[in-house]
Design a protein around this motif. Structure first.
Motif, PDB file in Angstrom:
ATOM      1  N   GLU A 285       0.835  -1.194   0.000  1.00 34.59           N
ATOM      2  CA  GLU A 285       0.000   0.000   0.000  1.00 34.59           C
ATOM      3  C   GLU A 285       0.876   1.252   0.000  1.00 34.59           C
ATOM      4  O   GLU A 285       1.874   1.320   0.699  1.00 34.59           O
TER       5      GLU A 285
ATOM      6  N   TRP B 113      -2.732   9.862  -3.515  1.00 36.65           N
ATOM      7  CA  TRP B 113      -3.645  10.483  -2.542  1.00 36.65           C
ATOM      8  C   TRP B 113      -3.869  11.948  -2.922  1.00 36.65           C
ATOM      9  O   TRP B 113      -3.477  12.867  -2.219  1.00 36.65           O
TER      10      TRP B 113
ATOM     11  N   HIS C 144      -7.792   5.859   0.368  1.00 32.77           N
ATOM     12  CA  HIS C 144      -6.994   5.501  -0.810  1.00 32.77           C
ATOM     13  C   HIS C 144      -7.871   4.999  -1.952  1.00 32.77           C
ATOM     14  O   HIS C 144      -7.722   5.413  -3.110  1.00 32.77           O
ATOM     15  N   TRP C 145      -8.780   4.084  -1.638  1.00 28.95           N
ATOM     16  CA  TRP C 145      -9.590   3.493  -2.701  1.00 28.95           C
ATOM     17  C   TRP C 145     -10.459   4.538  -3.391  1.00 28.95           C
ATOM     18  O   TRP C 145     -10.696   4.460  -4.600  1.00 28.95           O
TER      19      TRP C 145
ATOM     20  N   THR D 287      -8.464   6.365  -5.914  1.00 31.38           N
ATOM     21  CA  THR D 287      -8.222   5.529  -7.094  1.00 31.38           C
ATOM     22  C   THR D 287      -9.477   5.422  -7.947  1.00 31.38           C
ATOM     23  O   THR D 287      -9.389   5.364  -9.187  1.00 31.38           O
ATOM     24  N   VAL D 288     -10.648   5.387  -7.323  1.00 31.18           N
ATOM     25  CA  VAL D 288     -11.896   5.393  -8.092  1.00 31.18           C
ATOM     26  C   VAL D 288     -11.989   6.670  -8.924  1.00 31.18           C
ATOM     27  O   VAL D 288     -12.365   6.637 -10.111  1.00 31.18           O
TER      28      VAL D 288
ATOM     29  N   THR E 175      -9.572   6.383 -11.783  1.00 27.50           N
ATOM     30  CA  THR E 175     -10.072   5.417 -12.768  1.00 27.50           C
ATOM     31  C   THR E 175     -11.153   6.026 -13.633  1.00 27.50           C
ATOM     32  O   THR E 175     -11.197   5.819 -14.857  1.00 27.50           O
TER      33      THR E 175
ATOM     34  N   TRP F  72      -4.785  -0.280  -9.716  1.00 25.90           N
ATOM     35  CA  TRP F  72      -5.459  -0.986  -8.621  1.00 25.90           C
ATOM     36  C   TRP F  72      -4.599  -2.105  -8.047  1.00 25.90           C
ATOM     37  O   TRP F  72      -4.545  -2.301  -6.830  1.00 25.90           O
TER      38      TRP F  72
ATOM     39  N   HIS G 250      -2.286  -0.850  -4.266  1.00 28.42           N
ATOM     40  CA  HIS G 250      -3.168  -1.321  -3.204  1.00 28.42           C
ATOM     41  C   HIS G 250      -2.753  -2.701  -2.716  1.00 28.42           C
ATOM     42  O   HIS G 250      -2.021  -3.428  -3.394  1.00 28.42           O
TER      43      HIS G 250
ATOM     44  N   LEU H  78      -7.675  -5.934  -1.936  1.00 24.74           N
ATOM     45  CA  LEU H  78      -8.540  -4.939  -2.560  1.00 24.74           C
ATOM     46  C   LEU H  78      -8.265  -4.815  -4.050  1.00 24.74           C
ATOM     47  O   LEU H  78      -9.194  -4.834  -4.867  1.00 24.74           O
ATOM     48  N   GLY H  79      -6.996  -4.703  -4.412  1.00 22.76           N
ATOM     49  CA  GLY H  79      -6.642  -4.409  -5.797  1.00 22.76           C
ATOM     50  C   GLY H  79      -7.028  -5.507  -6.773  1.00 22.76           C
ATOM     51  O   GLY H  79      -7.557  -5.223  -7.857  1.00 22.76           O
TER      52      GLY H  79
ATOM     53  N   VAL I  39     -10.944  -5.833  -7.570  1.00 21.01           N
ATOM     54  CA  VAL I  39     -11.389  -4.713  -8.410  1.00 21.01           C
ATOM     55  C   VAL I  39     -10.866  -4.891  -9.833  1.00 21.01           C
ATOM     56  O   VAL I  39     -11.596  -4.651 -10.812  1.00 21.01           O
TER      57      VAL I  39
END
Length: 416
Positions: free
Chosen positions: A21, A85, A92-93, A96-97, A100, A129, A133, A137-138, A141
């Motif tokens: 991470e 960030w 964090h996610w 990234t969303v 994306t 992703w 991550h 998680l990565g 996704v």
């Protein structure tokens, strides 16, 4: 976890990030090249959509839009690895969303001119992703994104027979996941190695400090007690003893500091002189080799003998109640023998306490060994001595000097 500091001088933010991470602050300049070189090499795959846009017959307005989309995609991709960030108050996610989504808009801008070559953008979307991550998680996704692209590609390419482009996109997912898992295993192995090295260092420092203080404090205690008894009868002698106590205290403090700093290596000749002083202060007659004789011993064994001699003589002074102590040194052997009360009188927390007879330790788990790791019958000093001897490939034994007598004595031998 990597440790990053913002170029703006903000303090590093400590948080319980998992393996893989990214930290909450941008990469430092010296960290960027290794990260971007591994992430940027894959940009070569964008040559195909670039060629398709430039060589196609689309209007120039669409080409400009496509090139802008391509440039924006590359910028977002590279920037995300430098600093994922963008919005600090978001997790964090969520950041990234956002990235994306913006990358998806850039891809849509290229589709009119790149066509099905837009599938070449998928691996980069997966990468933001999978790599920054944690796997938990990565990877899920990334699998979801691949399935979405596969459905879209099949719908768009079924009529023209180009749906097979889904296959390389799926292979890219498999390759990146395998690489990410390999990286995580390597990082876990490195973390475990560092933890083991730190544990060994702590054990070594603890063992060294114990050996240093066990001997030094024993001598200081004896000399202080002697000075207390001489204060009235012989003040000058008492004063001399206290001066020696002061010198020993300073020497012990320096040795502990050096040991904690990893700098202290005991010198066997000086140790022989030190134990002679300690035995005399305890009223024990000593037969010791001359300090100059250590020059005849192999250099790689002197440090081990010095540690073992210090601990063995400390045990004689504290537990043996002996009148005589003999130290023998040879190239392959150190022996410390006394005529004291024997093994049976040693306190369980400090000595073997094995009772009369012979005790030999060839390994920490030797049957019946009072040195067995974790056993309650072996003192810290003897367990530490055993560990030192075993690490040097030797053997440590403790026997009775004169079995069967009321005062059988104890003989400790180190064999190399």
């Amino acid at each position: 976890m990597r440790d990053s500091t913002a170029a703006t001088g903000r303090a590093r933010i400590d948080a319980p990030y998992g393996l893989g991470e990214w930290p909450t602050l941008p990469l430092r300049p010296e960290e960027r090249f290794p990260v971007l070189s591994s992430a940027g090499v894959w940009l070569l795959f964008l040559v195909w959509p670039l060629v398709a846009m430039l060589s196609g017959g689309a209007p120039w307005e669409q080409k400009v839009l496509g090139l802008a989309g391509l440039a924006g995609f590359v910028t977002l991709y590279i920037r995300h690895f430098i600093w994922p960030w963008r919005i600090q108050r978001w997790p964090h996610w969520a950041n990234t969303v956002l990235v994306t989504g913006l990358m998806g808009l850039c891809v849509l801008a290229t589709i009119p001119t790149a066509g099905l070559n837009a599938f070449n953008f998928l691996p980069f979307t997966l990468a933001v992703w999978i790599f920054p991550h944690a796997i938990r998680l990565g990877v899920p996704v990334a699998v979801g994104l691949t399935l979405a692209w596969a459905v879209l590609g099949y719908s768009a390419g079924a009529a023209s027979g180009a749906w097979w482009l889904i296959i390389p996109s799926s292979l890219a997912l498999v390759i990146m996941v395998a690489l990410r898992v390999s990286m995580e295993h390597e990082e876990k192995g490195r973390a475990l190695s560092e933890e083991l090295a730190l544990s060994r260092q702590r054990e070594q420092v603890g063992r060294d400090v114990h050996d240093l203080l066990g001997h030094s404090l024993t001598v200081i205690t004896l000399k202080t007690d002697l000075a207390r008894r001489l204060v009235d009868a012989d003040p000058e002698r008492a004063k001399a003893e206290l001066e020696e106590v002061l010198g020993l205290s300073r020497q012990s403090l320096a040795e502990v500091r050096n040991t904690v700093g990893g700098l202290h290596v005991p010198e066997l000749g000086a140790q022989l002189a030190s134990v002679r002083t300690a035995l005399e202060a305890a009223g024990i007659s000593a037969r010791l080799p001359e300090p100059d004789s250590v020059a005849e011993l192999p250099a790689d064994r002197r440090e081990l003998y010095a540690w073992c001699l210090r601990e063995a003589v400390t045990n004689v002074i504290r537990h043996a109640d002996a009148a005589h102590c003999t130290v023998t040194l040879a190239g392959d052997r150190l022996m410390v023998a006394d005529d004291g009360v024997g093994l049976g009188a040693w306190p369980a927390e400090d000595g073997p306490g094995a009772g009369p007879g012979t005790t030999t330790a060839g390994s920490p788990a030797a049957a019946g060994s009072p040195f067995a790791s974790g056993g309650s019958s072996a003192g810290t000093g003897l367990r530490g001595m055993l560990r030192r001897v075993e690490e040097a490939g030797g053997r440590l034994s403790v026997t009775e000097t004169h079995p069967g007598r009321d005062r059988p004595g104890t003989t400790l031998e180190v064999h190399l």
